[in-house]
Structures are given as structure tokens and as C-alpha cells.
Motif scaffolding. Sequence first.
Motif, PDB file in Angstrom:
ATOM      1  N   ASN A 106       0.869  -1.177   0.000  1.00  0.00           N
ATOM      2  CA  ASN A 106       0.000   0.000   0.000  1.00  0.00           C
ATOM      3  C   ASN A 106       0.909   1.230   0.000  1.00  0.00           C
ATOM      4  O   ASN A 106       1.515   1.580   1.012  1.00  0.00           O
ATOM      5  N   PRO A 107       1.025   1.871  -1.135  1.00  0.00           N
ATOM      6  CA  PRO A 107       2.007   2.955  -1.233  1.00  0.00           C
ATOM      7  C   PRO A 107       1.674   4.169  -0.385  1.00  0.00           C
ATOM      8  O   PRO A 107       2.513   5.059  -0.235  1.00  0.00           O
ATOM      9  N   ASN A 108       0.495   4.216   0.165  1.00  0.00           N
ATOM     10  CA  ASN A 108       0.114   5.387   0.959  1.00  0.00           C
ATOM     11  C   ASN A 108       0.463   5.254   2.435  1.00  0.00           C
ATOM     12  O   ASN A 108       0.247   6.190   3.208  1.00  0.00           O
ATOM     13  N   LEU A 109       0.968   4.093   2.833  1.00  0.00           N
ATOM     14  CA  LEU A 109       1.314   3.897   4.241  1.00  0.00           C
ATOM     15  C   LEU A 109       2.775   4.275   4.473  1.00  0.00           C
ATOM     16  O   LEU A 109       3.665   3.811   3.743  1.00  0.00           O
ATOM     17  N   PRO A 110       3.049   5.111   5.456  1.00  0.00           N
ATOM     18  CA  PRO A 110       4.439   5.497   5.740  1.00  0.00           C
ATOM     19  C   PRO A 110       5.285   4.298   6.136  1.00  0.00           C
ATOM     20  O   PRO A 110       4.797   3.362   6.775  1.00  0.00           O
ATOM     21  N   ASP A 111       6.534   4.339   5.742  1.00  0.00           N
ATOM     22  CA  ASP A 111       7.453   3.248   6.029  1.00  0.00           C
ATOM     23  C   ASP A 111       8.554   3.758   6.954  1.00  0.00           C
ATOM     24  O   ASP A 111       9.401   4.559   6.536  1.00  0.00           O
ATOM     25  N   PHE A 116      15.924   9.217   5.655  1.00  0.00           N
ATOM     26  CA  PHE A 116      15.893  10.386   4.775  1.00  0.00           C
ATOM     27  C   PHE A 116      17.200  11.158   4.869  1.00  0.00           C
ATOM     28  O   PHE A 116      17.857  11.176   5.917  1.00  0.00           O
TER      29      PHE A 116
ATOM     30  N   ASN B 458       3.904   9.429  -5.815  1.00  0.00           N
ATOM     31  CA  ASN B 458       2.712   8.583  -5.795  1.00  0.00           C
ATOM     32  C   ASN B 458       2.749   7.572  -4.653  1.00  0.00           C
ATOM     33  O   ASN B 458       2.305   6.433  -4.787  1.00  0.00           O
ATOM     34  N   ASP B 459       3.314   7.978  -3.550  1.00  0.00           N
ATOM     35  CA  ASP B 459       3.238   7.154  -2.354  1.00  0.00           C
ATOM     36  C   ASP B 459       3.214   8.080  -1.135  1.00  0.00           C
ATOM     37  O   ASP B 459       3.028   9.300  -1.267  1.00  0.00           O
ATOM     38  N   TRP B 460       3.430   7.496   0.026  1.00  0.00           N
ATOM     39  CA  TRP B 460       3.285   8.219   1.280  1.00  0.00           C
ATOM     40  C   TRP B 460       4.228   9.400   1.407  1.00  0.00           C
ATOM     41  O   TRP B 460       3.974  10.330   2.154  1.00  0.00           O
ATOM     42  N   ARG B 461       5.310   9.390   0.650  1.00  0.00           N
ATOM     43  CA  ARG B 461       6.266  10.488   0.751  1.00  0.00           C
ATOM     44  C   ARG B 461       5.730  11.785   0.154  1.00  0.00           C
ATOM     45  O   ARG B 461       6.318  12.840   0.310  1.00  0.00           O
TER      46      ARG B 461
END
Lengths: 147, 721
Positions: A106-111, A116, B458-461
Motif C-alpha cells: 500500500n504505497p500510501n502507508l508510511p514506512d 531520509f 505517488n506514495d506516502w512520501r
Amino acid sequence: MELRLYNTSSAHNVVRKQMSLLATLTGELKENCRMENVTMNVTYFADYYRCNYAYIPEFHRYYYVNVMLIDGNQVRLIMKSDPLTSFYDGYKNSKVIARRSSSNVNPNLPDDRVPFKPVPKIIHRKCGTAFVPSSSGYCYVLTLGGK
Amino acid sequence: MAIIYEKEYNGQVIKINDHFVADPDETYTNAARTAYTIHAEGAAQGTNTYWQQPWTFLMPDSWIVQIEGSGISPRGNFTKALYFSVNDFTEEPRDTLLLAIAGNNFYNQLATQQRNLYLPDNNMWSAAYSSDLQATFSTNLPIFEDKQTAEAYCNETSETVRKNMIMQSAVNYKNSEEEPDTVDLEINNYGVLQIWTAEGQQDAHSTTLIYRCFKIKKTAGEITFYKIPGIDGDSLKYGIKYSNDFEAYYIGYSEDGGNTYTQVDQLPYNFIYRKRENELGRFYASPIDVELDSSNTGIPTWDSEEDADDYLDGNKDITEATNWPTISKNYPITNGTEEGESATEFGETYIRSVFSQLYMLSSGGLSEISNGLFDVSVNGIWEKIQKGIEMYGTDPMQCVQGLTYYPFDLSSIFTNYADQQYVYFGGYQLQMQNTAKKILFPQGYKDLGTMTIKRSFNDWRDFEPYTKLFVYLPYVGVQQLSLARYYGKTVTVRYYVDIRTAVCMVVLIANGIMLDYFMGQMGVQMPITLTDFARYSANQINTIMQGATSALSAVNPFCGSIAKIGLASASSLYASEQADIKENGSWAKLASHTHDGSKNAIAATVAGEVGAMGLAGGLTAMKTTFELSQNGINGYNKTKGSATSMLNCYLPQYITFMFEIMESDESEYLNELAGKPTNMSGRIGDFSGYLECDDVMLICPIATDAERQEIINLVRAGIYL
């Protein structure tokens, strides 16, 4: 009882383990035991020192193997079952709620595993037209009391 | 067939019906596409003519045109294409949208008819004409937007790759192998024919693959499922129902477990089935999920056929579907109101002060006003003193309320104004050479530009705190925006200006909806300095009186006394009647008021003579005094207001969106070794690679309790499939 002896380099949490067959032997249970913890004595075989994995067809199980040399031409195999590999076909339809996956992300969940760089990247994008200060246009407003 | 493209010109419409199907990998030869068809339907009137069979025109009731390529009588090899063209005909009706043929090496002998035709080539015209062209076309020729592209396509015979590239720009292009990007419904769990003769015993021959795999992408109408009763246990059988207006862009089914799909007009079956494990009998087991939750994108299911019919008839809401909790995510959030989002209705102001006026001025106009008000030449100042009452008691400062500078031409915003060659200071009209634009209604705004906000990863970032969005707004400053509110939207930046307070308000708008607003100071308020002519003129009067008195006294003390009397009366007269003060006339008038001739003619004569004698010296002295006092006029200046900072004008004048993006330093092996976050529900076998789970409902009857627990622990800690 048939016993297939393998060498595997795969970790315990790998379902489909890479294994190479070392020998197929027959052995006898050393004593009464539970299927998930089996001890057997087998005859000495050449690659015994590489053996760390086994399969007992009669028990439908794979085992992690610890080898002990005993006297004569006997080798003692102390085996603990590997249910992860043994029963995959049995539990693969089990329902789960996954937390991390390589295949279904699920690309919307922070990892939180992603680090960074300390300095952010700044991107500027100008938009539209600018205000153009000028004294020649109608840029002044004089407010007067009067008609 | 659905309309895939429309071209409208001057009220006339050509509609393209269906796609031109082509394979971009096809090697085109000169012989390819020599046969083609163009089918057109539309309203038409007039007569029809045709040049050559088998062109067929059925007119005028139903305009159907069938053109076979062989009827064109091609000479040699050629390629054809269509393009849109606008021709200005010499006969009525003129200026008509056409669909024209481009071709290389046509045998162009079709009759010419100067009507608004629809299929002309360079020198050929086909037959029918219509004054109201509303035609619908389907054709296997590519249709291009312009003639140049069509000709480039036709003339490109040597390079297939290049030709295919051009072909793909056709408005009706479609790859024949193309499948829809998204489907409304996809049942992709194939099954096998299973024959269970006893519990736990499956017949050895029950391995036939069945093909209840299908995909549907609808263009109109509804599709739904309903549960067919009479199925025992965990088995399920769902019927498929369509509404009467159902149309699908794509219907396909698979016979090989979903590897390849065959496109069909309708499915070869009207139900799907899932067998209960170990159920005895013969089953074509399409292992649909119990709630059809993972294999469709929002198709409702119902407990009965009657409910399904009610839904398709509009008597049941989709929220009543049995699987609504599962499919609701596919439908827009209605905020509990079940209403769509309302566009922002911005207010309007009708505030107009009739007691004060707003003049838009250029710097030239402003200078002109300033010069006029500081005009202290003898004629000028007397003129203004004369008008003193009209001009706020000779003090123009009393009617000045403010002067503000704006960094753009205000007339581009405040368009409701009147051009005038004068401004009013109170009741005093100051004439100008420049034009002052008097604002009638101070209402208006300025759209400075638009910006489409797109996601980067296109993701959480893409979201805070990893990505931040700021906007620099001139005269407002830097503001942070909520990314979730802006992604995927084209934002218009609109400036409103309050012309009275010099405050600006910036509104960010997308799709007619206000997303944010910010306030700032735009106008630079400037102090105004003008002369207080009331005090100045009073001082001038006193100076004149004193100068004249001194002059008369110097000539003759007696006459001086009389002159004093006369001057006192004159001063009183000035104050009460605002008499014109002229060098001779005023004194004559003064004499007539001071010495009533009927009572004392001698005295009048004496006084007049004596006064006349003193006047010459008095005026000389007065003139000198006035010139001196001119130098001191700055002492009567008054300043109103103060300056606000103009430093904002030095800052960037562009609106600038700023993305602050944290750059990730992700390991190359992260996904392979540790996966990535998910919240997917599924079965263990649905996953591959790394899998780490929060919750496990383990089904493994063969394993011992200890082994089951070990499996659970491992799956929670992370396994590699």
C-alpha cells in the motif's frame, strides 16, 4: 522409516527452502517421541557433516537436523520439525492481515524503515503573471471628500 | 456503439462512432487498407448525387452513406486517411465542417459540387449536402485533426515505424490488442471442474479448468449480483443481472484462468458459483469470494433476485446492498448529506460611498493635482482664495482622505469607472489635462495564474511531513498549504483588493471551490502635504491692511486717519461679503460704503481723494509684503497620513509554489528483504516474497498445536514465501 537428508542454506523463516539432497537412508526412532521432535540413529554417511535438514515422508514433515557422532558407524540425528515449510499447502489459504509485504504494497502507508537525507530538496515553481509595479499606469488611488 | 469523439464547428457536429482498430505493430504495405468503409448517419436535407457506384446515399430521411474503397477507382497503390476541414464555400450555406479524405495518388475524378459536403478530396466531391450537418461516422480509416497529419500519414510509405507513430495520433485510434485500463468488474479466480464422490475424495478426473473468469467495463447502465437460493453450506451461487440500458465498453472472458481474455458482446453464462469445501457432487467451482470484495470494484450484491430488480429499477439504494460495507470505498464520500460538493459562491460588494470619491490616477495626473494645489502665483492664489468657501473653507486638506499606491494598473481590476478630466475637492472642481478614473463600484479581482499540483512519488512520501507545500504570495508572504487538499487540482490564485484600506485578500480556488484564503497589505499609503489656504489667505489680508495703512500714514496723517476708517470698513466688508478686491474698483466701492454721499458729499469727496492719494504708496508696500509672505507659505502646509512601507515592492512579484521534499535514502534491498507497509487482507498464498502479518487466522489441521503456534509466530515476525 525412510529419511531424506539435505543441506540447506536457507534461513528458518524461508518457506521454500533451497536444499540439496545428501542421502536417502532408513533409520529407526531412538525412542518414543513427538512428531515435531524426533531423534534417530542412522548409519554413517559420507556428507554427514553437511547435513542440517531432513524430510520424513511418513510424518509429512521437514526437520532441522543436529548431527551427533556416536560410536561405531552410527550417527545420531536430533531433529526438530519445520512446520513453516512442511505445511505450506495446508496453511496457505489462511487469512491474514499483512503489515509488510514485498508483493502487495500500500504505497500510501508510511514506512519507518526508510531513512531520509538530512537536507530537503526545494523546488520552486513560478505561477502565472507577476505584479508589475509601475508609476505610469493607473496605480494611484486618491480618495477625496466631495461630489 | 458509443460516441468516442466529437468535432463541432459553427453549430455543426461530426461524431465519430467507435474506434479505428489498428495494430501498431502491423507492417503496412501499400496494398493495406485499400478497402475501407465509411458509415455515416445524420440529419440531412436536399438532393443527393453520386458519381460512382457502389457509393450509396439514402436521402433525405435517413442519411446513410456507405462507401467502399473499391468504388474510388484507385490507380496504383495508395493509403487513405480522413481529416477535419473547414471550407468557406461560395454558395450558401458556407463555412462548413467537413470530413475530408487524404490520399496519395487518388484517381480524382469525382464530380465537384460546391455544397457543404462531407467527403471531398482535393479535387473530388461526393454527393450529399446538408444545411444542418449532424453526422455520425464510423470508419476503419484513421481520422486526423488536420490535413497535414493526414497527408503525412498517407505519404509515409517507407518507414513503417514512423507511419505507425502518426497513426496513433488519430482521434479514433485504438490498438486492437488493447484492454481497458480499468474494469468495473473482474472475476479472475478461475476454478476447476471438481467431482467429489465422498468427503475428502476427489475424483481423479476433476481437473478440467473452467472459465468463469471475466472482465467488464461498462459505459452505461448497471450490473449487479444476487444470491441464488437453495445452495447449501458455504457454497454460493450468484446470478448476474444487467439493467435495460446496460452498455459495456468491454466484456471479456478467459478460458485459461485469466491469462488471456476474449472480447465478447455478452458473457456466455449468467451466474458464478463457489463450492463449499468437500461438498459432494459435481461442481464447476468458480471460487468467488464470499462477499465479492476483492474481485470487483464496487458491484453491489443482493440477497435475492427481487432486491436486485428493485435496485436496477431505482427502488433500492446501493447503500442497502449486502456488500455495501465492502464496496463503499469505491464510491465518493457524501459527507453524510449524500449531496455533492458545492461550489463556492463568492460575495459581491455594492458598497459605494457617495460622500467621498475614489480616483484612479497615473503619476502624471497625480502630479498635475499636486501642482495645481500648490499654485501660489498671484492669479492662481487669488483664484483659489476666491473659491475658498467651496473648497472646505479654503483648506483642501479637509477633503483629502488618502493617497495609496498599488503595484499594478488598477483599471484592470476596477473596471466599473468613469473617465473624468477633473476631480472634486469638496465642491471645488479642479480641472486636469490627464484623465482621472473615478471608481463607480469598488469591486473586482485579479486572477494571477493557475498551477496544477501533482504528486511526486505517488506514495506516502508525497504528504507531510515528508513533503511540504508552501506558496509565496506577493504582499502576503509565505504560507504553508495542506497537500492533501491540493493534490490533483488546478489552483487559481485570485487577488481581491480593498481599495479603501489597501488590504488584499488572496483566495486559492480549485474547481470553483475555495481552498484557502490569506490576507495581506498591498497598497502603499502615502502622506499628503497641502497648504492651509485659510490661514494663508487670512494672513495675506492682514498683511495687505497693514501695508496700506502704513503707506497712507506716511503720506498724510489726516488722510491716514480717514484711510484707516475706510480700510476698517473695507476689511469688515470683505469679511462679510467676500467682495472682489481690485486695485481701483474695490476702493471706489469701499468709499461708497464708508461715506454715504447723501449725508456728506464733501466728506466722500475728500475721503475718495485722500484714499486715492494713499493707495499708490500702500499698494507698493503691499506688493512687497505679499512677495515676502510668499516665501513663507510653507509655514501654512499641513500633512495628513503617514507612509506605510513600500518594501513589499522589492520582494518577488511572482506567485511561487515551493515544494520542500525530504529525499529518501532507501536501501536497494528493502522491498526484497523487509517488504513495504501494507494493510492488505488476504490469504498467505496470495503473497510472495517477504510477508509480515499483524493478524493470522491459521488453518492447518495437520500440524500440532505447537507447530501451529510456531507458524503463527514466524508469520508475525516475517517470512519469505
